[in-house]
Design a protein around this motif. Structure first.
Motif, PDB file in Angstrom:
ATOM      1  N   SER A  15       0.829  -1.205   0.000  1.00 18.32           N
ATOM      2  CA  SER A  15       0.000   0.000   0.000  1.00 18.32           C
ATOM      3  C   SER A  15       0.864   1.255   0.000  1.00 18.32           C
ATOM      4  O   SER A  15       0.439   2.281  -0.521  1.00 18.32           O
ATOM      5  CB  SER A  15      -0.971  -0.008   1.182  1.00 18.32           C
TER       6      SER A  15
ATOM      7  N   ILE B 110      -0.373   3.920  -2.816  1.00 20.60           N
ATOM      8  CA  ILE B 110      -1.040   5.189  -2.500  1.00 20.60           C
ATOM      9  C   ILE B 110      -0.604   6.266  -3.482  1.00 20.60           C
ATOM     10  O   ILE B 110      -1.416   7.013  -4.021  1.00 20.60           O
ATOM     11  CB  ILE B 110      -0.733   5.617  -1.046  1.00 20.60           C
TER      12      ILE B 110
ATOM     13  N   LEU C 206      -7.068  -0.070 -10.566  1.00 20.91           N
ATOM     14  CA  LEU C 206      -6.597  -1.114 -11.484  1.00 20.91           C
ATOM     15  C   LEU C 206      -5.082  -1.057 -11.635  1.00 20.91           C
ATOM     16  O   LEU C 206      -4.397  -2.083 -11.650  1.00 20.91           O
ATOM     17  CB  LEU C 206      -7.253  -0.962 -12.857  1.00 20.91           C
ATOM     18  N   LEU C 207      -4.560   0.177 -11.726  1.00 20.89           N
ATOM     19  CA  LEU C 207      -3.105   0.344 -11.847  1.00 20.89           C
ATOM     20  C   LEU C 207      -2.415  -0.200 -10.596  1.00 20.89           C
ATOM     21  O   LEU C 207      -1.443  -0.960 -10.674  1.00 20.89           O
ATOM     22  CB  LEU C 207      -2.776   1.826 -12.045  1.00 20.89           C
TER      23      LEU C 207
ATOM     24  N   THR D 153      -2.503  -4.026 -10.500  1.00 25.80           N
ATOM     25  CA  THR D 153      -1.531  -4.630 -11.414  1.00 25.80           C
ATOM     26  C   THR D 153      -0.119  -4.528 -10.853  1.00 25.80           C
ATOM     27  O   THR D 153       0.650  -5.491 -10.892  1.00 25.80           O
ATOM     28  CB  THR D 153      -1.539  -3.894 -12.769  1.00 25.80           C
TER      29      THR D 153
ATOM     30  N   ILE E  82       0.331  -7.028  -8.033  1.00 24.80           N
ATOM     31  CA  ILE E  82       0.469  -8.407  -8.510  1.00 24.80           C
ATOM     32  C   ILE E  82       1.866  -8.618  -9.093  1.00 24.80           C
ATOM     33  O   ILE E  82       2.486  -9.655  -8.885  1.00 24.80           O
ATOM     34  CB  ILE E  82      -0.593  -8.708  -9.597  1.00 24.80           C
ATOM     35  N   ASP E  83       2.349  -7.619  -9.840  1.00 26.54           N
ATOM     36  CA  ASP E  83       3.639  -7.758 -10.511  1.00 26.54           C
ATOM     37  C   ASP E  83       4.828  -7.564  -9.588  1.00 26.54           C
ATOM     38  O   ASP E  83       5.937  -7.929  -9.924  1.00 26.54           O
ATOM     39  CB  ASP E  83       3.760  -6.725 -11.647  1.00 26.54           C
TER      40      ASP E  83
ATOM     41  N   SER F  16      -2.586  -9.674 -18.285  1.00 25.74           N
ATOM     42  CA  SER F  16      -2.198  -8.265 -18.401  1.00 25.74           C
ATOM     43  C   SER F  16      -2.960  -7.591 -19.516  1.00 25.74           C
ATOM     44  O   SER F  16      -3.402  -6.448 -19.372  1.00 25.74           O
ATOM     45  CB  SER F  16      -0.713  -8.108 -18.704  1.00 25.74           C
TER      46      SER F  16
ATOM     47  N   ILE G  72      -5.311  -4.351 -19.097  1.00 29.50           N
ATOM     48  CA  ILE G  72      -5.058  -3.049 -19.710  1.00 29.50           C
ATOM     49  C   ILE G  72      -6.268  -2.623 -20.535  1.00 29.50           C
ATOM     50  O   ILE G  72      -6.639  -1.443 -20.560  1.00 29.50           O
ATOM     51  CB  ILE G  72      -3.766  -3.046 -20.559  1.00 29.50           C
ATOM     52  N   LEU G  73      -6.934  -3.575 -21.173  1.00 30.32           N
ATOM     53  CA  LEU G  73      -8.122  -3.232 -21.947  1.00 30.32           C
ATOM     54  C   LEU G  73      -9.220  -2.726 -21.014  1.00 30.32           C
ATOM     55  O   LEU G  73      -9.910  -1.760 -21.323  1.00 30.32           O
ATOM     56  CB  LEU G  73      -8.601  -4.438 -22.765  1.00 30.32           C
TER      57      LEU G  73
ATOM     58  N   PHE H 249      -8.718  -1.231 -18.114  1.00 29.08           N
ATOM     59  CA  PHE H 249      -8.271   0.088 -17.669  1.00 29.08           C
ATOM     60  C   PHE H 249      -8.632   1.147 -18.710  1.00 29.08           C
ATOM     61  O   PHE H 249      -9.197   2.192 -18.402  1.00 29.08           O
ATOM     62  CB  PHE H 249      -6.751   0.045 -17.451  1.00 29.08           C
ATOM     63  N   LEU H 250      -8.340   0.849 -19.990  1.00 31.57           N
ATOM     64  CA  LEU H 250      -8.613   1.798 -21.059  1.00 31.57           C
ATOM     65  C   LEU H 250     -10.110   2.005 -21.241  1.00 31.57           C
ATOM     66  O   LEU H 250     -10.573   3.114 -21.484  1.00 31.57           O
ATOM     67  CB  LEU H 250      -7.998   1.297 -22.367  1.00 31.57           C
TER      68      LEU H 250
ATOM     69  N   TRP I 175       2.807  -3.412 -18.924  1.00 25.87           N
ATOM     70  CA  TRP I 175       1.854  -3.952 -17.962  1.00 25.87           C
ATOM     71  C   TRP I 175       2.108  -5.425 -17.680  1.00 25.87           C
ATOM     72  O   TRP I 175       1.369  -6.057 -16.944  1.00 25.87           O
ATOM     73  CB  TRP I 175       0.419  -3.779 -18.472  1.00 25.87           C
TER      74      TRP I 175
ATOM     75  N   ASN J  88       4.306  -8.631 -16.279  1.00 25.37           N
ATOM     76  CA  ASN J  88       5.216  -8.921 -15.174  1.00 25.37           C
ATOM     77  C   ASN J  88       6.688  -8.768 -15.590  1.00 25.37           C
ATOM     78  O   ASN J  88       7.133  -9.361 -16.570  1.00 25.37           O
ATOM     79  CB  ASN J  88       4.935 -10.347 -14.710  1.00 25.37           C
TER      80      ASN J  88
END
Lengths: 260, 283
Positions: free
Chosen positions: A134, A138, A188-189, A192, A195-196, A239, A243-244, A246-247, B109, B111
């Motif tokens: 977090s 933030i 969403l950002l 992601t 997760i990454d 991914s 991203i789709l 998000f857009l 986007w 990993n």
């Protein structure tokens, strides 16, 4: 001149996509270890679905990312509102301090948190991971929501107030719906990135809490197997879906705000 | 009064979070960098400057130099590849522009571990690149690229190229084409127009992109570990080793504090340069 630019475009795209395509292609290759095509197979995907450790790691990742995103979205949105709507004494200092966690290298943040956890005797695990994620999330949520707040004119809010809405009503029925695309985009950002994330997790996870990234890293360190290609392809697919999404939210938001 | 009360509610969580989980941890790592290492991997709370003295050892200065120069080369290569790319893209027909831009963003986007791993498949001795070479030129010696500084360099450029392209594109897209036409109408050659009009006007994008590439690459840890095979040391790996295998936390803390200072100096320089480029544009 134009030719050179066109060649450059092709080369950059080749550079960006060749490795990704190689991974996807090899995830369907029946030969083990070699770079030679030996026929089509779904075996590696079957192996992947049978891997209990992998699924546990997936669940851990989703849990950490989900909770950290929730916390970051609430705090980040509040921060963006404070920065964009109020003038206060330490505003500039706060903005600078806020973006520091994403300016400094991730390994420094990870180590700072690790030493802090050890000193405060906080056990490494779910909580320590959620806090770590977090902290950098933030900042990202704040950036996206701020951009959204700057993008629309607040005379709509003034109008609502003039027409007799209470401030609370104005917030819930005017401000929040208007900045919702920004909030969802930011979330969403953050999700992601969570997760990454590997570096921060690697240092602050402790032994029991393996996330997907840490699991993949240990697989890579252990040796290259075709299963990794299958995992990678699945994640790539995720991914692209993300991203789709998000857009789509951003597009939808842009259309809504121009409709007013 | 009520306004202040509301502001306090909005700000309290972020201030609490930043102080507890960012500023205090930073102070904690700073404190660690001044204490002694214990016998069994622990620490002893005695004040010492030894960790910082060790930094100026030839060995660590060499590693530091390698990290900074690798990050600089990565930034330069990204700029070299990214600038013409962004320039062309900014002038592409609007209908397809967003699609092309999306294609740049997708890898970003994805990993990072996987993107880096993908280069192992390409670069290893029996990998894609060598298969391709063998196919084109029979009896060629396979290239041993994996686990070398070249592999690390390629991996870093690959990992951070989108960070260069996006800000460059943002500033080149806003560029007023009229200014370039005016320069050419007044007799400037295309080359002169480029260096004296286009480049200065896109300087904010160049600076932002360079910073976004330089900062993560100087402290990179995954790329040297996976593509360098841990055989070539960069500051990121050395920090990791102090915390994971060597168990010398105080020295690792001193190293990461130094890393943070390098990055902060870079950031301050960036804002200075940005300021002066804006001032110049105004006059």
């Amino acid at each position: 001149m134009k030719r050179i630019l066109e060649i450059n475009i092709c080369l950059v795209f080749l550079f960006l996509y060749l490795p990704i395509l190689a991974v996807v292609a090899f995830s369907f290759n029946s030969g083990e270890q070699t770079a030679v095509w030996q026929g089509f197979t779904f075996d590696w995907y079957a192996e992947l679905f049978a891997d209990a450790d992998l699924w546990r790691a997936c669940r851990n990742s989703l849990m950490v990312a989900g909770i950290a995103t929730l916390i970051a979205t609430v705090i980040g949105t509040a921060t963006a509102l404070a920065i964009e709507r109020y003038r206060f004494r330490f505003r500039e200092a706060l903005v600078r301090c806020l973006y520091l966690p994403i300016i400094i290298p991730d390994i420094v943040l990870a180590i700072a948190l690790l030493t802090f956890y050890v000193q405060t005797r906080m056990p490494l695990g779910l909580t320590s991971l959620i806090i770590a994620h977090s902290v950098f999330n933030i900042a990202f949520v704040t950036i996206v929501v701020r951009a959204r707040l700057q993008g629309y004119d607040n005379s709509v809010e003034d109008a609502a107030l003039d027409l007799g809405a209470t401030e609370w009503q104005t917030f819930w029925r005017i401000t929040l719906p208007l900045i919702a695309p920004g909030i969802i985009g930011g979330a969403l950002l953050a999700f992601t990135l969570s997760i990454d994330d590997f570096v921060t997790t690697f240092f602050t996870a402790g032994v029991g809490w393996t996330t997907l990234s840490v699991h993949i890293y240990s697989l890579l360190k252990f040796g290259i197997t075709p299963k990794i290609n299958a995992i990678s392809t699945m994640l790539l697919f995720n991914s692209i879906v993300f991203i789709l999404l998000f857009l789509w939210f951003r597009e939808k938001g842009a259309r809504n705000s121009s409709g007013i | 009064m009520r306004r202040n009360y509301r502001l306090l509610i909005l700000l309290f969580p972020v201030i609490f979070w930043l102080v507890c989980f960012f500023l205090i941890p930073l102070m904690s790592v700073f404190a660690y960098s001044f204490i002694e290492r214990g016998t069994y991997g622990g620490v002893r709370w005695n004040f010492t400057l030894e960790n910082y003295q060790r930094l100026f050892d030839g060995l660590y200065l060499g590693i530091l130099w390698r990290s900074v120069s690798t990050a600089t080369v990565a930034t330069a290569l990204c700029l070299l590849l990214g600038y013409p790319f962004a320039y062309y893209l900014a002038r592409y027909q609007p209908k397809w522009r967003n699609v092309l831009l999306l294609l740049v963003v997708i890898p970003f986007w994805t990993n990072f571990l996987i993107r880096t791993y993908a280069w192992i498949l390409i670069l290893r001795t029996e990998g894609v690149l060598n298969s391709l070479l063998a196919f084109l030129i029979p009896n060629v010696q396979p290239l041993e690229l994996l686990n070398t500084p070249i592999a690390v360099q390629i991996g870093l450029v690959y990992g951070y190229l989108p960070f260069m392209i996006l800000p460059l594109y943002a500033s080149l897209e806003q560029l007023d084409l009229g200014l370039m036409e005016a320069a050419q109408d007044l007799g400037a050659s295309p080359r002169r127009t480029f260096w004296h009009v286009t480049v200065p006007l896109s300087l904010p994008g160049i600076l932002a992109g360079s910073m976004l590439v330089f900062i993560p690459t100087v402290g990179a840890f995954i790329t040297p570990e996976l593509l360098g095979g841990g055989k070539v040391s960069y500051i990121g790996n050395v920090v990791e080793r102090q915390f994971k295998s060597a168990r010398d936390w105080p020295f690792g803390s001193a190293l990461s504090f130094l890393l943070m200072c390098i990055v902060l100096v870079g950031t301050v320089l960036y804002f200075r340069a940005l300021q002066s480029s804006e001032d110049e544009m105004r006059t």
